[in-house]
Design an enzyme around this catalytic site. Sequence first.
Site, mmCIF file in Angstrom:
data_model
loop_
_atom_site.group_PDB
_atom_site.id
_atom_site.type_symbol
_atom_site.label_atom_id
_atom_site.label_comp_id
_atom_site.label_asym_id
_atom_site.label_seq_id
_atom_site.Cartn_x
_atom_site.Cartn_y
_atom_site.Cartn_z
ATOM 1 N N TYR A 134 -7.873 -3.310 -3.937
ATOM 2 C CA TYR A 134 -7.074 -4.537 -4.037
ATOM 3 C C TYR A 134 -7.865 -5.645 -4.737
ATOM 4 O O TYR A 134 -7.376 -6.310 -5.651
ATOM 5 C CB TYR A 134 -6.686 -5.046 -2.635
ATOM 6 C CG TYR A 134 -5.533 -4.336 -1.963
ATOM 7 C CD1 TYR A 134 -5.123 -3.071 -2.341
ATOM 8 C CD2 TYR A 134 -4.858 -4.949 -0.903
ATOM 9 C CE1 TYR A 134 -4.060 -2.430 -1.697
ATOM 10 C CE2 TYR A 134 -3.801 -4.326 -0.259
ATOM 11 C CZ TYR A 134 -3.409 -3.066 -0.653
ATOM 12 O OH TYR A 134 -2.369 -2.447 0.000
ATOM 13 N N HIS B 38 -4.925 -12.278 -2.665
ATOM 14 C CA HIS B 38 -6.249 -12.194 -2.039
ATOM 15 C C HIS B 38 -7.171 -13.276 -2.586
ATOM 16 O O HIS B 38 -8.350 -13.026 -2.859
ATOM 17 C CB HIS B 38 -6.874 -10.809 -2.235
ATOM 18 C CG HIS B 38 -5.883 -9.687 -2.068
ATOM 19 N ND1 HIS B 38 -5.450 -8.925 -3.124
ATOM 20 C CD2 HIS B 38 -5.217 -9.239 -0.985
ATOM 21 C CE1 HIS B 38 -4.562 -8.041 -2.705
ATOM 22 N NE2 HIS B 38 -4.391 -8.215 -1.400
ATOM 23 N N GLU C 142 -1.472 -13.190 4.764
ATOM 24 C CA GLU C 142 -1.039 -11.781 4.792
ATOM 25 C C GLU C 142 -0.440 -11.473 6.142
ATOM 26 O O GLU C 142 -1.163 -11.313 7.122
ATOM 27 C CB GLU C 142 -2.238 -10.855 4.580
ATOM 28 C CG GLU C 142 -2.737 -10.836 3.170
ATOM 29 C CD GLU C 142 -3.675 -9.670 2.914
ATOM 30 O OE1 GLU C 142 -3.282 -8.512 3.132
ATOM 31 O OE2 GLU C 142 -4.812 -9.930 2.506
ATOM 32 N N HIS D 187 -0.264 -6.598 -7.917
ATOM 33 C CA HIS D 187 -0.738 -6.002 -6.664
ATOM 34 C C HIS D 187 -0.744 -4.488 -6.818
ATOM 35 O O HIS D 187 0.282 -3.895 -7.109
ATOM 36 C CB HIS D 187 0.156 -6.413 -5.500
ATOM 37 C CG HIS D 187 -0.542 -6.353 -4.174
ATOM 38 N ND1 HIS D 187 -1.114 -5.189 -3.684
ATOM 39 C CD2 HIS D 187 -0.798 -7.311 -3.266
ATOM 40 C CE1 HIS D 187 -1.674 -5.457 -2.509
ATOM 41 N NE2 HIS D 187 -1.511 -6.733 -2.233
ATOM 42 N N SER E 257 0.818 -1.221 0.000
ATOM 43 C CA SER E 257 0.000 0.000 0.000
ATOM 44 C C SER E 257 0.847 1.265 0.000
ATOM 45 O O SER E 257 0.335 2.357 -0.240
ATOM 46 C CB SER E 257 -0.935 0.011 1.211
ATOM 47 O OG SER E 257 -0.181 0.093 2.407
#
Lengths: 325, 325
Positions: free
Chosen positions: A178, A207, A268, A162, A57
């Site tokens: 995401y 994800h 994660e 990503h 991020s």
Amino acid sequence: MEEFRVALFDNGEGPASQEPIPPNPSDGELRSCVEQNQLRLMDRRDIDMVLFSPKASAMAHHVSDPKAAEAWAKACNDLVARVCDLYPSRFAGVCQLPQTPGGGLEGCIAELRRCVEQLGFVGTNLNPDPSGGHWTSPPLTDPYWFDLYEVLEELDVPAMVHVSDSLNPAFHALGAHYINADTTVFMQLLQGDLFSRFPRLRIVIPHGGGAVPYQWGRYQGLSVRLGRQPIEDRLLGNVFFDTCVYTKAAMALLFEVVGASNLLFGSEMLGALRGVNPETGEDWDHTLCYVDSLSLDPTERDAVYGENVRKVYPRLGRRLEALGK
Amino acid sequence: MEEFRVALFDNGEGPASQEPIPPNPSDGELRSCVEQNQLRLMDRRDIDMVLFSPKASAMAHHVSDPKAAEAWAKACNDLVARVCDLYPSRFAGVCQLPQTPGGGLEGCIAELRRCVEQLGFVGTNLNPDPSGGHWTSPPLTDPYWFDLYEVLEELDVPAMVHVSDSLNPAFHALGAHYINADTTVFMQLLQGDLFSRFPRLRIVIPHGGGAVPYQWGRYQGLSVRLGRQPIEDRLLGNVFFDTCVYTKAAMALLFEVVGASNLLFGSEMLGALRGVNPETGEDWDHTLCYVDSLSLDPTERDAVYGENVRKVYPRLGRRLEALGK
């Protein structure tokens, strides 16, 4: 690192005038940080090794200054490399590229080569939307990206797609941007024909694939409607999903629909979800629980927990072999 | 209608100079068209009644000309109304609003009132991204939308959130943009606090909720991380999902995670997927098969096949009652 980033990007709004200097923590500081966080959880959760990359991020690809992007990617990758060197049997590096919205990919290719050839990294992140939620880049099947794919094939490293932070108020970064990116890229790959041009290119979708496994029937039907061969034949030799979904039901669906041979165990750590799920008493992102609760046969377990990742990240495979693992 | 749309929007790139006239098919033409398509499938699949709206992908909200948008929405809604009037026990109208990117909502409110009060429609579609894949509108929780919500509450009709075509080459309309929009809006609702201001507002999310049910654990965890009350308490009094997913595994997950009380039976007819799934021998979008294959108890079946929709669309409920159904 956060202060350095702010200085570098002048609070995210443009390049700074003076040249900021990245922090240089001691080995002791690095050890202490990682041991209290990643290593603590890895030990608790029986995870031998982690593919370690800069914080997704914070990649800050939306700033259109290639020099700042390169300085930021280099600083992040260097820090990851130091952790990997401190714990060579626990961490393997995956790099951040100095992407900018619509910018050339020469700097990305140079940083990729540096990370793989000099720092020993085994993969890279690739952001399909450097604009940060405005989606101004062409699809990943567009020739814009081809020079990078050639080098990925040459170096034999996969790309995890990503995105980074969202600057678009419509998209919450972790809850929408995401997941949308995962879904979007899969559909780009289904629509296009990338892997007949780059048959050795490997793409990892995080994800748990966004919406893809849940919407699998839609993709099968669209594949027919678009006159494509079945997804299984066209895409699953090159596209892999991690297991970062957070209910048992979702994990079961992922294994049922996609199948163990295209899944790489992922958890994660530390990612979108923090803390304990009050319903299960386990950490939200302790995905091993969900996988273990499925009745996988030993071949499937071995594939998802180790064998697949050795194939998709062959440089990791060779390192593990050298470590006698 | 397609020719009229092209004339109206000058091939989608701007308003036309002359004023085009919508087609005016005879009752016989309308009957013949619907009987060969929707009614044929409805009879074959034991579907009594359909919520009938203009074709979502053709809403053309990206053209910034309110007059053209109003003419197009009116023509589409009028045609839907004629079909509903021809078959009042088989079709109930759901309208298209004349949205434009960033435009005022007065025209939308007027058309909504006309459709509900004069044409007898029971719901509306609402596009969270009139730009068509550039996502330039504020989140659905922003005051920009509030005037419309007041009228939705007053008229007691729900909004199905549904985008239209994608003008962004990154997003395939059916395979990415639609699904991303579902996911995006759910996260907007989770992040914001819309239903404490509009407690009687009801939102329906199509395509089985995009990624949401599959990513349910992520939303539960983000809810905690954002300091919100559980999703079930905060959102599920106002947010409903249809059952338009195309594998048995996805349908099972949807019922397990979301639960029957928030699901409205849906079958895209005719929607994204056409033709027969070679694996099952059934039409791709014959979603009844997937629902029927689950071991639902009679209460759950009744809820999903009829009771829920009467509550979420009370004007439909009253019409069904008047028809003795």
